[in-house]
Design an enzyme around this catalytic site. Structure first.
Site, PDB file in Angstrom:
ATOM      1  N   ARG A 193       0.859  -1.201   0.000  1.00 21.94           N
ATOM      2  CA  ARG A 193       0.000   0.000   0.000  1.00 21.94           C
ATOM      3  C   ARG A 193       0.892   1.246   0.000  1.00 21.94           C
ATOM      4  O   ARG A 193       0.636   2.209  -0.704  1.00 21.94           O
ATOM      5  CB  ARG A 193      -0.956   0.006   1.200  1.00 21.94           C
ATOM      6  CG  ARG A 193      -1.672   1.353   1.371  1.00 21.94           C
ATOM      7  CD  ARG A 193      -2.933   1.320   2.223  1.00 21.94           C
ATOM      8  NE  ARG A 193      -2.851   0.430   3.367  1.00 21.94           N
ATOM      9  CZ  ARG A 193      -2.114   0.641   4.453  1.00 21.94           C
ATOM     10  NH1 ARG A 193      -1.380   1.737   4.569  1.00 21.94           N
ATOM     11  NH2 ARG A 193      -2.096  -0.237   5.435  1.00 21.94           N
TER      12      ARG A 193
ATOM     13  N   TYR B   1     -17.326  15.680 -15.567  1.00 22.87           N
ATOM     14  CA  TYR B   1     -17.572  14.245 -15.634  1.00 22.87           C
ATOM     15  C   TYR B   1     -18.582  13.881 -14.527  1.00 22.87           C
ATOM     16  O   TYR B   1     -18.435  14.316 -13.378  1.00 22.87           O
ATOM     17  CB  TYR B   1     -16.245  13.507 -15.415  1.00 22.87           C
ATOM     18  CG  TYR B   1     -16.383  12.021 -15.313  1.00 22.87           C
ATOM     19  CD1 TYR B   1     -16.643  11.247 -16.444  1.00 22.87           C
ATOM     20  CD2 TYR B   1     -16.264  11.370 -14.086  1.00 22.87           C
ATOM     21  CE1 TYR B   1     -16.774   9.875 -16.349  1.00 22.87           C
ATOM     22  CE2 TYR B   1     -16.400   9.998 -13.987  1.00 22.87           C
ATOM     23  CZ  TYR B   1     -16.652   9.265 -15.126  1.00 22.87           C
ATOM     24  OH  TYR B   1     -16.788   7.904 -15.026  1.00 22.87           O
TER      25      TYR B   1
ATOM     26  N   ASP C 247      -8.113  18.231 -14.441  1.00 21.16           N
ATOM     27  CA  ASP C 247      -8.384  16.876 -14.917  1.00 21.16           C
ATOM     28  C   ASP C 247      -7.973  16.837 -16.388  1.00 21.16           C
ATOM     29  O   ASP C 247      -8.641  17.420 -17.238  1.00 21.16           O
ATOM     30  CB  ASP C 247      -9.885  16.572 -14.740  1.00 21.16           C
ATOM     31  CG  ASP C 247     -10.249  15.149 -15.162  1.00 21.16           C
ATOM     32  OD1 ASP C 247      -9.519  14.557 -15.977  1.00 21.16           O
ATOM     33  OD2 ASP C 247     -11.294  14.646 -14.693  1.00 21.16           O
TER      34      ASP C 247
ATOM     35  N   LYS D  75      -8.519   5.755 -19.300  1.00 13.67           N
ATOM     36  CA  LYS D  75      -8.850   6.229 -20.635  1.00 13.67           C
ATOM     37  C   LYS D  75      -7.599   6.207 -21.520  1.00 13.67           C
ATOM     38  O   LYS D  75      -7.103   5.153 -21.822  1.00 13.67           O
ATOM     39  CB  LYS D  75      -9.497   7.618 -20.537  1.00 13.67           C
ATOM     40  CG  LYS D  75     -10.522   7.752 -19.380  1.00 13.67           C
ATOM     41  CD  LYS D  75     -11.760   6.912 -19.561  1.00 13.67           C
ATOM     42  CE  LYS D  75     -12.647   6.811 -18.330  1.00 13.67           C
ATOM     43  NZ  LYS D  75     -13.051   8.067 -17.710  1.00 13.67           N
TER      44      LYS D  75
HETATM   45  C1  PLP Z   1     -13.567   8.499 -16.459  1.00 12.99           C
HETATM   46  C2  PLP Z   1     -13.281   9.856 -15.969  1.00 12.99           C
HETATM   47  C3  PLP Z   1     -13.069  10.107 -14.605  1.00 12.99           C
HETATM   48  C4  PLP Z   1     -13.187   9.022 -13.552  1.00 12.99           C
HETATM   49  O1  PLP Z   1     -12.176   8.076 -13.682  1.00 12.99           O
HETATM   50  P1  PLP Z   1     -12.367   6.516 -13.274  1.00 12.99           P
HETATM   51  O2  PLP Z   1     -11.073   5.915 -13.694  1.00 12.99           O
HETATM   52  O3  PLP Z   1     -13.549   6.004 -14.023  1.00 12.99           O
HETATM   53  O4  PLP Z   1     -12.584   6.488 -11.806  1.00 12.99           O
HETATM   54  C5  PLP Z   1     -12.784  11.400 -14.225  1.00 12.99           C
HETATM   55  N1  PLP Z   1     -12.701  12.400 -15.126  1.00 12.99           N
HETATM   56  C6  PLP Z   1     -12.898  12.199 -16.447  1.00 12.99           C
HETATM   57  C7  PLP Z   1     -12.803  13.339 -17.385  1.00 12.99           C
HETATM   58  C8  PLP Z   1     -13.200  10.927 -16.909  1.00 12.99           C
HETATM   59  O5  PLP Z   1     -13.417  10.738 -18.207  1.00 12.99           O
END
Ligand code: PLP
Length: 380
Positions: A47, A99, A171, A196
């Site tokens: 961890r 999101y 983000d 992603k």
């Molecule tokens: C998918 C996504 C998230 C969340 O991420 P996870 O890996 O699904 O927890 C946050 N911000 C954006 C822009 C996303 O596309």
């Protein structure tokens, strides 16, 4: 080192002193033997740290031009860690076109702990200043935004954040560091859903944070270890492998994104196309300034704003797969109103343009002609 080299070699020096393997071994272990209490070789419990995760974290820091990378079990676990920097009474100014899962985390979890959120449009950077109070501790930005593809001027927002001594988090999931590097534009921390584009193959769920500042990194590392939402070694290996082709993939995503956006823009049934590379996009100039290219995410509405027509369109697609998520090699289509953004109240959602007919495409790296043909038949 240039970006295309960093994706492959950044932070990967001396990756396997034992045998010289070019990829780090997957250290599938929870613990590490000690010769004497405290006598370990840098890792004591997975961890707190794992060599495969460290290899990924060093790569993340490198590609975002940061100094410290932190890998989490998901993108939301990464945002969760950022919010744990705050305490009750603190305020956050955030983009309103977020999101859906981030919006849910903010309003259904952290609001209960006494953190206050201001969701605002940030197309006009001066508007932000009006919402900053003495209690504001964080500005949270998504750009391009999901799913409306608004572009926020990171440099302009960072100037406001610095002036008021507020942290700026970006983000960077949609853009990826290939297209945009928020730390260079003045952000304090960058977040990714590595699920992603960084992973890039729709085979892993993971999140990441990257920062430059040592003290901020130390606080976030403390939270990562104390809360425990860490990335596992197998997933770390997969994302590290994904990053090695990030520049090649995103370049093709951009080419195909352009072809799809232009096709839709000329289609008689299509009303609006949201892709920052179009000159008609309201923030096209900012996108040109802060992004290297315009990405593979394209949203659009049809002239007939009808829920059942939108549903029948996504059902007819053959090359595009109807699915949540984005950023993988395969093209995906989503219907935000009933899928990713279903957790946002209707009035909130429609205010930001998420109409019933809105379709969001994650344009993959297949042959451009096959993608256009598929859209053509589904629209007919
Ligand atoms: C998918 C996504 C998230 C969340 O991420 P996870 O890996 O699904 O927890 C946050 N911000 C954006 C822009 C996303 O596309």
């Amino acid at each position: 080192m240039k970006f295309n080299t960093k994706t492959i070699h950044g932070g990967q020096e001396n990756i396997d002193p034992a045998y010289g393997s070019v990829m780090p071994p997957i250290y599938q272990t929870s613990t590490y033997s000690q010769s004497t209490p405290g006598g370990h070789k840098g890792f004591e419990y997975s961890r707190s740290g794992n060599p495969t995760r460290s290899a990924l974290e060093n790569s993340l820091a490198s590609i975002e031009n940061g100094k410290h990378g932190l890998a989490f079990a998901s993108g939301l676990a990464a945002i969760d860690a950022v919010l744990k920097l705050l305490k009750p009474g603190d305020e956050i100014v955030s983009t309103n076109d977020l999101y859906g899962g981030t919006y849910r985390l903010f309003t259904s979890i952290f609001q209960n702990f006494g953190i206050k959120f201001n969701f605002i449009g940030m197309n006009n950077a001066e508007e932000i200043e009006k919402h900053i109070t003495d209690n504001t501790k964080l500005i949270w930005v998504e750009t391009p935004t999901n799913p409306m593809m608004n572009i926020i001027d990171i440099e302009a927002v960072s100037k406001i954040a610095k002036k008021h001594n507020v942290l700026l988090g970006v983000d960077n999931t949609f853009a990826t560091p290939y297209l945009q590097q928020p730390l260079d534009l003045g952000a304090d921390l960058v977040m990714h859903s590595a699920t992603k584009y960084l992973g890039g193959h729709s085979d892993v769920v993971m999140g990441a944070l990257v920062v430059k500042d040592d003290a901020l990194a130390e606080k976030l590392y403390f939270i990562q270890n104390a809360s425990g939402g860490v990335a596992g070694p197998q997933d770390s290996f997969l994302v590290l492998r994904g990053i090695k082709t990030l520049h090649l993939r995103v370049q093709r995503h951009c080419e195909n994104g352009k072809a799809v956006a232009e096709f839709l823009n000329n289609h008689p049934k299509v009303d609006k196309v949201y892709w920052p590379g179009l000159e008609s996009h309201p923030n096209h100039e900012i996108a040109k300034k802060q992004m290297k290219d315009f990405g593979g995410m394209v949203s659009f509405t049809t002239k007939n704003d009808n829920l059942s027509e939108a549903v029948s369109f996504v059902e007819k697609l053959k090359v595009f797969t109807l699915a949540e998520s984005l950023g993988g090699v395969e093209s995906l289509a989503g219907h935000p109103a009933s899928m990713t953004h279903a957790s946002i109240p209707v009035e909130e959602r429609q205010k930001t343009g998420v109409l019933d007919s809105l379709i969001r495409l994650s344009v993959g790296v297949e042959d451009e002609e096959d993608l256009i043909e598929d859209l053509k038949q589904a629209l007919s």
